[in-house]
Scaffold this motif. Structure first.
Motif, PDB file in Angstrom:
ATOM      1  N   PHE A  34       0.945  -1.065  -0.034  1.00 42.44           N
ATOM      2  CA  PHE A  34       0.009  -0.101  -0.087  1.00 42.44           C
ATOM      3  C   PHE A  34       0.859   1.169   0.035  1.00 42.44           C
ATOM      4  O   PHE A  34       0.767   2.323  -0.841  1.00 42.44           O
ATOM      5  CB  PHE A  34      -1.004   0.023   1.250  1.00 42.44           C
ATOM      6  CG  PHE A  34      -1.719   1.132   1.422  1.00 42.44           C
ATOM      7  CD1 PHE A  34      -2.953   1.285   0.636  1.00 42.44           C
ATOM      8  CD2 PHE A  34      -1.534   2.283   2.134  1.00 42.44           C
ATOM      9  CE1 PHE A  34      -3.812   2.250   0.713  1.00 42.44           C
ATOM     10  CE2 PHE A  34      -2.261   3.188   2.304  1.00 42.44           C
ATOM     11  CZ  PHE A  34      -3.399   3.428   1.483  1.00 42.44           C
ATOM     12  N   LEU A  35       2.013   1.182   0.803  1.00 40.54           N
ATOM     13  CA  LEU A  35       2.613   2.554   0.875  1.00 40.54           C
ATOM     14  C   LEU A  35       3.607   2.607  -0.307  1.00 40.54           C
ATOM     15  O   LEU A  35       3.754   3.758  -0.877  1.00 40.54           O
ATOM     16  CB  LEU A  35       3.832   2.232   2.137  1.00 40.54           C
ATOM     17  CG  LEU A  35       4.569   3.420   2.377  1.00 40.54           C
ATOM     18  CD1 LEU A  35       3.878   4.610   2.927  1.00 40.54           C
ATOM     19  CD2 LEU A  35       5.637   3.047   3.531  1.00 40.54           C
ATOM     20  N   PHE A  36       4.194   1.513  -0.869  1.00 43.79           N
ATOM     21  CA  PHE A  36       4.746   1.639  -2.153  1.00 43.79           C
ATOM     22  C   PHE A  36       4.082   2.329  -3.430  1.00 43.79           C
ATOM     23  O   PHE A  36       4.304   3.034  -3.940  1.00 43.79           O
ATOM     24  CB  PHE A  36       5.304   0.212  -2.462  1.00 43.79           C
ATOM     25  CG  PHE A  36       6.259   0.141  -4.011  1.00 43.79           C
ATOM     26  CD1 PHE A  36       7.649   0.578  -3.822  1.00 43.79           C
ATOM     27  CD2 PHE A  36       5.509  -0.219  -4.831  1.00 43.79           C
ATOM     28  CE1 PHE A  36       8.329   0.449  -4.979  1.00 43.79           C
ATOM     29  CE2 PHE A  36       6.302  -0.318  -6.252  1.00 43.79           C
ATOM     30  CZ  PHE A  36       7.737  -0.011  -5.962  1.00 43.79           C
ATOM     31  N   TYR A  37       2.816   1.587  -3.497  1.00 42.15           N
ATOM     32  CA  TYR A  37       2.102   2.086  -4.779  1.00 42.15           C
ATOM     33  C   TYR A  37       1.398   3.357  -4.522  1.00 42.15           C
ATOM     34  O   TYR A  37       1.346   3.971  -5.527  1.00 42.15           O
ATOM     35  CB  TYR A  37       1.130   0.928  -5.045  1.00 42.15           C
ATOM     36  CG  TYR A  37       1.540  -0.183  -5.649  1.00 42.15           C
ATOM     37  CD1 TYR A  37       1.461  -0.115  -7.328  1.00 42.15           C
ATOM     38  CD2 TYR A  37       2.005  -1.390  -5.192  1.00 42.15           C
ATOM     39  CE1 TYR A  37       2.166  -1.166  -7.824  1.00 42.15           C
ATOM     40  CE2 TYR A  37       2.439  -2.324  -5.975  1.00 42.15           C
ATOM     41  CZ  TYR A  37       2.557  -2.357  -7.407  1.00 42.15           C
ATOM     42  OH  TYR A  37       3.210  -3.368  -7.949  1.00 42.15           O
ATOM     43  N   CYS A  38       1.117   3.763  -3.353  1.00 47.45           N
ATOM     44  CA  CYS A  38       0.534   4.929  -3.229  1.00 47.45           C
ATOM     45  C   CYS A  38       1.358   6.175  -3.576  1.00 47.45           C
ATOM     46  O   CYS A  38       1.270   7.105  -4.012  1.00 47.45           O
ATOM     47  CB  CYS A  38      -0.073   5.054  -1.576  1.00 47.45           C
ATOM     48  SG  CYS A  38      -1.646   4.349  -1.531  1.00 47.45           S
ATOM     49  N   THR A  39       2.639   5.900  -2.894  1.00 48.59           N
ATOM     50  CA  THR A  39       3.741   6.930  -3.232  1.00 48.59           C
ATOM     51  C   THR A  39       4.291   7.089  -4.545  1.00 48.59           C
ATOM     52  O   THR A  39       4.283   7.972  -5.138  1.00 48.59           O
ATOM     53  CB  THR A  39       5.012   6.817  -2.206  1.00 48.59           C
ATOM     54  OG1 THR A  39       5.303   5.443  -2.411  1.00 48.59           O
ATOM     55  CG2 THR A  39       4.523   6.986  -0.681  1.00 48.59           C
ATOM     56  N   TYR A  69       8.455   8.337  -1.787  1.00 50.97           N
ATOM     57  CA  TYR A  69       8.644   7.193  -2.623  1.00 50.97           C
ATOM     58  C   TYR A  69      10.115   6.594  -2.583  1.00 50.97           C
ATOM     59  O   TYR A  69      10.139   5.518  -2.580  1.00 50.97           O
ATOM     60  CB  TYR A  69       8.362   7.351  -4.330  1.00 50.97           C
ATOM     61  CG  TYR A  69       8.608   6.418  -4.997  1.00 50.97           C
ATOM     62  CD1 TYR A  69       8.366   5.024  -5.160  1.00 50.97           C
ATOM     63  CD2 TYR A  69       9.500   6.894  -6.142  1.00 50.97           C
ATOM     64  CE1 TYR A  69       8.568   4.219  -6.129  1.00 50.97           C
ATOM     65  CE2 TYR A  69       9.811   5.842  -7.228  1.00 50.97           C
ATOM     66  CZ  TYR A  69       9.388   4.463  -7.100  1.00 50.97           C
ATOM     67  OH  TYR A  69      10.061   3.644  -8.021  1.00 50.97           O
ATOM     68  N   ALA A  70      11.052   7.597  -2.692  1.00 54.68           N
ATOM     69  CA  ALA A  70      12.259   6.935  -2.709  1.00 54.68           C
ATOM     70  C   ALA A  70      12.959   7.034  -1.466  1.00 54.68           C
ATOM     71  O   ALA A  70      14.230   6.132  -1.357  1.00 54.68           O
ATOM     72  CB  ALA A  70      13.155   7.722  -4.072  1.00 54.68           C
ATOM     73  N   VAL A  71      12.647   7.854  -0.634  1.00 54.79           N
ATOM     74  CA  VAL A  71      13.408   7.942   0.788  1.00 54.79           C
ATOM     75  C   VAL A  71      12.575   7.443   1.861  1.00 54.79           C
ATOM     76  O   VAL A  71      13.073   6.642   2.757  1.00 54.79           O
ATOM     77  CB  VAL A  71      13.690   9.368   1.066  1.00 54.79           C
ATOM     78  CG1 VAL A  71      14.521   9.481   2.304  1.00 54.79           C
ATOM     79  CG2 VAL A  71      14.521  10.020  -0.163  1.00 54.79           C
ATOM     80  N   VAL A  72      11.311   7.792   1.823  1.00 56.38           N
ATOM     81  CA  VAL A  72      10.287   7.694   3.280  1.00 56.38           C
ATOM     82  C   VAL A  72       9.930   5.862   3.240  1.00 56.38           C
ATOM     83  O   VAL A  72      10.024   5.504   4.327  1.00 56.38           O
ATOM     84  CB  VAL A  72       9.191   8.427   3.365  1.00 56.38           C
ATOM     85  CG1 VAL A  72       8.347   8.043   4.608  1.00 56.38           C
ATOM     86  CG2 VAL A  72       9.514   9.857   3.540  1.00 56.38           C
ATOM     87  N   THR A  73       9.563   5.691   1.903  1.00 59.06           N
ATOM     88  CA  THR A  73       9.267   4.369   2.123  1.00 59.06           C
ATOM     89  C   THR A  73      10.247   3.349   2.448  1.00 59.06           C
ATOM     90  O   THR A  73      10.071   2.172   3.306  1.00 59.06           O
ATOM     91  CB  THR A  73       8.730   4.134   0.493  1.00 59.06           C
ATOM     92  OG1 THR A  73       7.451   4.821   0.264  1.00 59.06           O
ATOM     93  CG2 THR A  73       7.914   2.464   0.289  1.00 59.06           C
ATOM     94  N   PRO A  74      11.170   3.303   1.774  1.00 60.45           N
ATOM     95  CA  PRO A  74      12.528   2.080   1.975  1.00 60.45           C
ATOM     96  C   PRO A  74      12.871   2.516   3.569  1.00 60.45           C
ATOM     97  O   PRO A  74      13.205   1.201   4.174  1.00 60.45           O
ATOM     98  CB  PRO A  74      13.871   2.689   1.194  1.00 60.45           C
ATOM     99  CG  PRO A  74      13.135   3.322   0.106  1.00 60.45           C
ATOM    100  CD  PRO A  74      11.854   4.012   0.494  1.00 60.45           C
TER     101      PRO A  74
END
Length: 311
Positions: free
Chosen positions: A249-254, A278-283
Protein backbone atom coordinates in the motif's frame (compact mmCIF):
# COMPACT_ATOMS: atom_id res chain seq x y z
CA UNK A 1 19.30 28.23 -35.36
CA UNK A 2 18.04 25.07 -33.74
CA UNK A 3 21.44 23.43 -34.01
CA UNK A 4 23.01 26.34 -32.15
CA UNK A 5 20.62 25.95 -29.25
CA UNK A 6 21.58 22.29 -28.75
CA UNK A 7 24.79 21.29 -27.05
CA UNK A 8 26.52 18.28 -25.59
CA UNK A 9 26.35 19.45 -21.99
CA UNK A 10 28.85 18.12 -19.47
CA UNK A 11 26.76 18.53 -16.32
CA UNK A 12 23.30 19.16 -14.85
CA UNK A 13 22.36 21.36 -11.89
CA UNK A 14 19.97 20.23 -9.16
CA UNK A 15 17.57 22.85 -7.83
CA UNK A 16 16.85 20.52 -4.91
CA UNK A 17 13.99 20.75 -2.43
CA UNK A 18 14.68 24.38 -1.56
CA UNK A 19 16.98 27.12 -2.82
CA UNK A 20 16.80 28.97 0.50
CA UNK A 21 20.34 28.94 2.03
CA UNK A 22 18.86 28.92 5.53
CA UNK A 23 17.05 25.63 4.80
CA UNK A 24 20.16 23.73 3.69
CA UNK A 25 21.48 22.73 7.17
CA UNK A 26 18.00 21.54 8.13
CA UNK A 27 17.66 19.50 4.92
CA UNK A 28 21.14 18.04 5.40
CA UNK A 29 20.39 16.92 8.95
CA UNK A 30 16.95 15.57 8.04
CA UNK A 31 18.09 13.51 5.05
CA UNK A 32 21.25 12.29 6.78
CA UNK A 33 19.10 11.03 9.67
CA UNK A 34 16.64 9.37 7.29
CA UNK A 35 19.44 7.74 5.30
CA UNK A 36 21.20 6.38 8.39
CA UNK A 37 17.88 5.11 9.74
CA UNK A 38 17.14 3.39 6.43
CA UNK A 39 20.54 1.68 6.25
CA UNK A 40 20.51 0.74 9.94
CA UNK A 41 16.95 -0.62 9.91
CA UNK A 42 17.35 -2.67 6.73
CA UNK A 43 20.80 -4.00 7.70
CA UNK A 44 19.42 -5.05 11.06
CA UNK A 45 16.60 -6.91 9.32
CA UNK A 46 19.08 -8.68 7.01
CA UNK A 47 21.26 -9.67 9.98
CA UNK A 48 18.25 -10.97 11.92
CA UNK A 49 17.12 -13.15 9.00
CA UNK A 50 20.59 -14.47 8.16
CA UNK A 51 21.55 -15.24 11.78
CA UNK A 52 18.37 -17.10 12.77
CA UNK A 53 17.83 -20.55 11.25
CA UNK A 54 14.09 -20.30 11.99
CA UNK A 55 13.85 -17.52 9.42
CA UNK A 56 15.54 -19.40 6.59
CA UNK A 57 12.29 -19.65 4.68
CA UNK A 58 11.18 -18.23 1.29
CA UNK A 59 9.18 -15.42 2.93
CA UNK A 60 12.18 -14.07 4.84
CA UNK A 61 14.56 -14.78 1.96
CA UNK A 62 12.58 -12.35 -0.19
CA UNK A 63 12.20 -9.93 2.72
CA UNK A 64 15.97 -9.72 3.23
CA UNK A 65 16.45 -9.13 -0.50
CA UNK A 66 13.83 -6.36 -0.36
CA UNK A 67 15.82 -4.75 2.46
CA UNK A 68 19.03 -4.99 0.43
CA UNK A 69 17.33 -3.36 -2.57
CA UNK A 70 15.96 -0.57 -0.34
CA UNK A 71 19.47 0.19 0.92
CA UNK A 72 20.76 0.32 -2.66
CA UNK A 73 17.83 2.49 -3.78
CA UNK A 74 18.46 5.21 -1.20
CA UNK A 75 22.25 4.93 -1.58
CA UNK A 76 21.84 5.76 -5.26
CA UNK A 77 20.47 9.25 -4.56
CA UNK A 78 20.90 10.40 -0.94
CA UNK A 79 24.75 10.45 -0.63
CA UNK A 80 25.03 12.65 -3.75
CA UNK A 81 22.32 14.95 -2.42
CA UNK A 82 24.10 15.26 0.95
CA UNK A 83 27.43 15.92 -0.82
CA UNK A 84 25.86 18.70 -2.88
CA UNK A 85 24.34 20.36 0.20
CA UNK A 86 27.58 20.05 2.19
CA UNK A 87 29.79 21.47 -0.58
CA UNK A 88 27.12 23.96 -1.75
CA UNK A 89 27.65 22.63 -5.26
CA UNK A 90 24.50 21.67 -7.17
CA UNK A 91 26.27 20.06 -10.13
CA UNK A 92 26.27 16.45 -11.27
CA UNK A 93 28.15 15.32 -14.36
CA UNK A 94 26.29 14.07 -17.42
CA UNK A 95 27.75 10.58 -16.97
CA UNK A 96 26.98 10.67 -13.24
CA UNK A 97 23.38 11.67 -13.93
CA UNK A 98 22.83 8.86 -16.44
CA UNK A 99 24.47 6.38 -14.05
CA UNK A 100 22.30 7.53 -11.14
CA UNK A 101 19.18 7.27 -13.28
CA UNK A 102 20.17 3.78 -14.47
CA UNK A 103 20.62 2.36 -10.97
CA UNK A 104 17.55 4.12 -9.59
CA UNK A 105 15.34 2.53 -12.28
CA UNK A 106 16.89 -0.89 -11.55
CA UNK A 107 16.24 -0.80 -7.81
CA UNK A 108 12.78 0.77 -8.12
CA UNK A 109 11.84 -2.01 -10.57
CA UNK A 110 13.31 -4.64 -8.24
CA UNK A 111 11.21 -3.31 -5.36
CA UNK A 112 8.12 -3.80 -7.50
CA UNK A 113 9.11 -7.31 -8.64
CA UNK A 114 10.05 -8.57 -5.17
CA UNK A 115 6.80 -7.29 -3.65
CA UNK A 116 4.94 -9.25 -6.36
CA UNK A 117 6.97 -12.40 -5.68
CA UNK A 118 6.25 -12.02 -1.96
CA UNK A 119 2.52 -11.84 -2.72
CA UNK A 120 2.82 -15.11 -4.67
CA UNK A 121 4.69 -16.66 -1.73
CA UNK A 122 1.83 -15.70 0.63
CA UNK A 123 -0.70 -17.08 -1.87
CA UNK A 124 1.03 -20.48 -1.93
CA UNK A 125 1.47 -20.52 1.88
CA UNK A 126 -2.22 -19.85 2.60
CA UNK A 127 -3.99 -21.46 -0.36
CA UNK A 128 -1.70 -24.52 -0.74
CA UNK A 129 -0.13 -25.01 2.72
CA UNK A 130 0.47 -28.76 2.32
CA UNK A 131 2.45 -28.22 -0.88
CA UNK A 132 4.21 -25.02 0.22
CA UNK A 133 7.67 -26.50 0.81
CA UNK A 134 7.48 -28.44 -2.46
CA UNK A 135 6.35 -25.47 -4.58
CA UNK A 136 8.46 -22.74 -2.94
CA UNK A 137 11.72 -24.69 -3.03
CA UNK A 138 15.11 -22.98 -3.02
CA UNK A 139 15.49 -23.43 -6.78
CA UNK A 140 12.24 -21.61 -7.57
CA UNK A 141 13.04 -18.82 -5.07
CA UNK A 142 16.44 -18.28 -6.67
CA UNK A 143 14.90 -18.36 -10.14
CA UNK A 144 12.22 -15.81 -9.23
CA UNK A 145 14.85 -13.47 -7.81
CA UNK A 146 17.09 -13.93 -10.85
CA UNK A 147 14.22 -13.17 -13.25
CA UNK A 148 13.42 -10.03 -11.23
CA UNK A 149 17.03 -8.85 -11.58
CA UNK A 150 17.11 -9.59 -15.31
CA UNK A 151 13.81 -7.82 -16.04
CA UNK A 152 14.78 -4.77 -13.99
CA UNK A 153 18.21 -4.55 -15.64
CA UNK A 154 16.79 -4.86 -19.15
CA UNK A 155 14.19 -2.20 -18.44
CA UNK A 156 16.74 0.20 -16.95
CA UNK A 157 19.22 -0.43 -19.76
CA UNK A 158 16.63 0.30 -22.45
CA UNK A 159 15.49 3.51 -20.70
CA UNK A 160 19.07 4.75 -20.20
CA UNK A 161 20.20 3.97 -23.76
CA UNK A 162 17.19 5.87 -25.07
CA UNK A 163 18.33 8.94 -23.12
CA UNK A 164 21.84 8.76 -24.59
CA UNK A 165 20.46 9.47 -28.07
CA UNK A 166 19.00 12.83 -26.96
CA UNK A 167 20.59 16.26 -27.26
CA UNK A 168 20.04 18.77 -24.46
CA UNK A 169 19.44 22.51 -24.33
CA UNK A 170 21.74 24.97 -22.62
CA UNK A 171 19.24 25.06 -19.73
CA UNK A 172 20.50 22.17 -17.61
CA UNK A 173 18.68 22.89 -14.33
CA UNK A 174 16.77 19.91 -12.90
CA UNK A 175 13.95 20.96 -10.52
CA UNK A 176 14.61 17.90 -8.40
CA UNK A 177 17.15 16.39 -6.00
CA UNK A 178 18.16 13.43 -8.21
CA UNK A 179 18.17 12.46 -11.88
CA UNK A 180 14.65 11.20 -12.43
CA UNK A 181 13.89 10.03 -15.97
CA UNK A 182 10.87 12.24 -16.50
CA UNK A 183 12.78 15.36 -15.41
CA UNK A 184 15.69 14.57 -17.76
CA UNK A 185 13.37 14.13 -20.74
CA UNK A 186 11.84 17.56 -20.12
CA UNK A 187 15.28 19.16 -20.58
CA UNK A 188 15.89 17.55 -23.97
CA UNK A 189 15.82 19.66 -27.12
CA UNK A 190 15.44 16.72 -29.49
CA UNK A 191 12.23 14.77 -30.06
CA UNK A 192 11.33 12.68 -26.99
CA UNK A 193 8.22 10.95 -28.39
CA UNK A 194 9.93 7.55 -28.54
CA UNK A 195 11.41 8.03 -25.05
CA UNK A 196 8.01 8.95 -23.61
CA UNK A 197 6.43 5.99 -25.34
CA UNK A 198 8.97 3.58 -23.87
CA UNK A 199 8.70 5.26 -20.44
CA UNK A 200 4.90 4.95 -20.30
CA UNK A 201 4.94 1.39 -21.64
CA UNK A 202 7.52 0.48 -19.01
CA UNK A 203 5.46 2.18 -16.28
CA UNK A 204 2.39 0.27 -17.45
CA UNK A 205 4.19 -3.06 -17.49
CA UNK A 206 6.04 -2.54 -14.19
CA UNK A 207 3.07 -0.89 -12.52
CA UNK A 208 0.05 -2.61 -13.98
CA UNK A 209 1.50 -6.12 -14.41
CA UNK A 210 2.87 -6.66 -10.88
CA UNK A 211 -0.09 -4.86 -9.30
CA UNK A 212 -2.48 -7.16 -11.18
CA UNK A 213 -0.46 -10.14 -9.92
CA UNK A 214 -0.67 -8.86 -6.34
CA UNK A 215 -4.43 -8.29 -6.63
CA UNK A 216 -4.94 -11.78 -8.06
CA UNK A 217 -2.89 -13.38 -5.27
CA UNK A 218 -4.79 -11.55 -2.56
CA UNK A 219 -8.16 -12.26 -4.13
CA UNK A 220 -7.33 -15.96 -3.82
CA UNK A 221 -5.99 -15.42 -0.29
CA UNK A 222 -9.17 -13.63 0.85
CA UNK A 223 -11.28 -16.39 -0.68
CA UNK A 224 -9.22 -19.05 1.10
CA UNK A 225 -9.33 -17.21 4.45
CA UNK A 226 -13.12 -16.91 4.11
CA UNK A 227 -13.39 -20.70 4.07
CA UNK A 228 -11.54 -21.05 7.41
CA UNK A 229 -14.08 -21.86 10.11
CA UNK A 230 -12.33 -20.57 13.26
CA UNK A 231 -11.81 -16.86 13.87
CA UNK A 232 -8.38 -17.59 15.36
CA UNK A 233 -7.34 -19.38 12.15
CA UNK A 234 -8.56 -16.44 10.07
CA UNK A 235 -6.61 -13.98 12.20
CA UNK A 236 -3.44 -16.07 12.01
CA UNK A 237 -3.70 -16.37 8.23
CA UNK A 238 -4.36 -12.66 7.78
CA UNK A 239 -1.58 -11.61 10.17
CA UNK A 240 1.00 -13.28 7.91
CA UNK A 241 -0.08 -10.91 5.11
CA UNK A 242 -0.65 -7.70 7.09
CA UNK A 243 2.95 -6.46 6.94
CA UNK A 244 3.27 -7.19 3.23
CA UNK A 245 -0.05 -5.47 2.51
CA UNK A 246 1.11 -2.39 4.44
CA UNK A 247 4.34 -2.19 2.43
CA UNK A 248 2.50 -2.73 -0.87
CA UNK A 249 0.00 0.00 0.00
CA UNK A 250 2.79 2.42 0.93
CA UNK A 251 4.85 1.61 -2.17
CA UNK A 252 2.03 1.96 -4.70
CA UNK A 253 0.41 5.01 -3.12
CA UNK A 254 3.68 6.96 -3.10
CA UNK A 255 4.78 5.82 -6.58
CA UNK A 256 1.36 6.63 -8.07
CA UNK A 257 1.59 10.00 -6.37
CA UNK A 258 4.85 10.70 -8.21
CA UNK A 259 3.32 10.01 -11.62
CA UNK A 260 0.08 11.86 -10.90
CA UNK A 261 1.93 14.92 -9.64
CA UNK A 262 4.09 15.05 -12.77
CA UNK A 263 1.14 14.41 -15.09
CA UNK A 264 -1.26 17.00 -13.63
CA UNK A 265 1.19 19.62 -12.36
CA UNK A 266 1.07 22.64 -14.67
CA UNK A 267 3.87 24.55 -12.90
CA UNK A 268 7.24 24.95 -14.59
CA UNK A 269 8.88 23.43 -11.50
CA UNK A 270 6.85 20.48 -10.18
CA UNK A 271 7.19 19.59 -6.51
CA UNK A 272 9.73 16.84 -5.72
CA UNK A 273 7.96 16.03 -2.41
CA UNK A 274 6.10 12.94 -3.80
CA UNK A 275 9.46 11.53 -4.91
CA UNK A 276 10.80 11.98 -1.37
CA UNK A 277 7.97 9.79 -0.08
CA UNK A 278 8.58 7.18 -2.76
CA UNK A 279 12.39 7.07 -2.83
CA UNK A 280 13.32 7.90 0.78
CA UNK A 281 10.45 7.51 3.25
CA UNK A 282 9.12 4.15 1.97
CA UNK A 283 12.51 2.31 2.15
CA UNK A 284 13.00 3.78 5.64
CA UNK A 285 9.63 2.54 6.94
CA UNK A 286 9.68 -0.96 5.40
CA UNK A 287 11.91 -2.68 8.01
CA UNK A 288 9.97 -1.10 10.89
CA UNK A 289 6.64 -2.22 9.43
CA UNK A 290 7.89 -5.83 9.26
CA UNK A 291 9.65 -5.69 12.64
CA UNK A 292 6.78 -4.18 14.63
CA UNK A 293 4.12 -6.51 13.21
CA UNK A 294 6.09 -9.75 13.07
CA UNK A 295 6.75 -11.89 16.15
CA UNK A 296 9.38 -13.99 14.36
CA UNK A 297 11.43 -10.91 13.40
CA UNK A 298 11.15 -9.45 16.91
CA UNK A 299 12.25 -12.79 18.39
CA UNK A 300 15.21 -13.00 16.01
CA UNK A 301 16.24 -9.43 16.90
CA UNK A 302 16.09 -10.22 20.61
CA UNK A 303 18.27 -13.29 20.12
CA UNK A 304 20.68 -11.29 17.95
CA UNK A 305 21.04 -8.58 20.59
CA UNK A 306 21.40 -11.21 23.33
CA UNK A 307 24.31 -12.81 21.44
CA UNK A 308 26.02 -9.44 21.08
CA UNK A 309 25.57 -8.66 24.78
CA UNK A 310 27.04 -12.05 25.76
CA UNK A 311 30.02 -11.45 23.44
Amino acid sequence: MEAKNNTHISEFLFLGLSEDPGMQPLLFGLFLSMYLLTVWGNLLLILAVSSDSHLHTPMYFFLSNLSLVDICLTSTIIPKMLHNIWTQNKAITYVGCITQMYFFIIFAGLDDCILTVMAYDRYVAICHPLHYTVIMNSRLCGLLLLVSWIISNLNSLSESLMVLRLSFCTDSEIPHFFCELNQILQLACSDTFLNNLVMYLSAGLFGGGPFAGILYSYSKIVSSIGRISSSQGKYKAFSTCASHLSVVFLFYCTSIGVYLSSAFNTNSQPSPIPSVMYAVVTPMLNPFIYSLRNKDIKGALRRLFAKEIIK
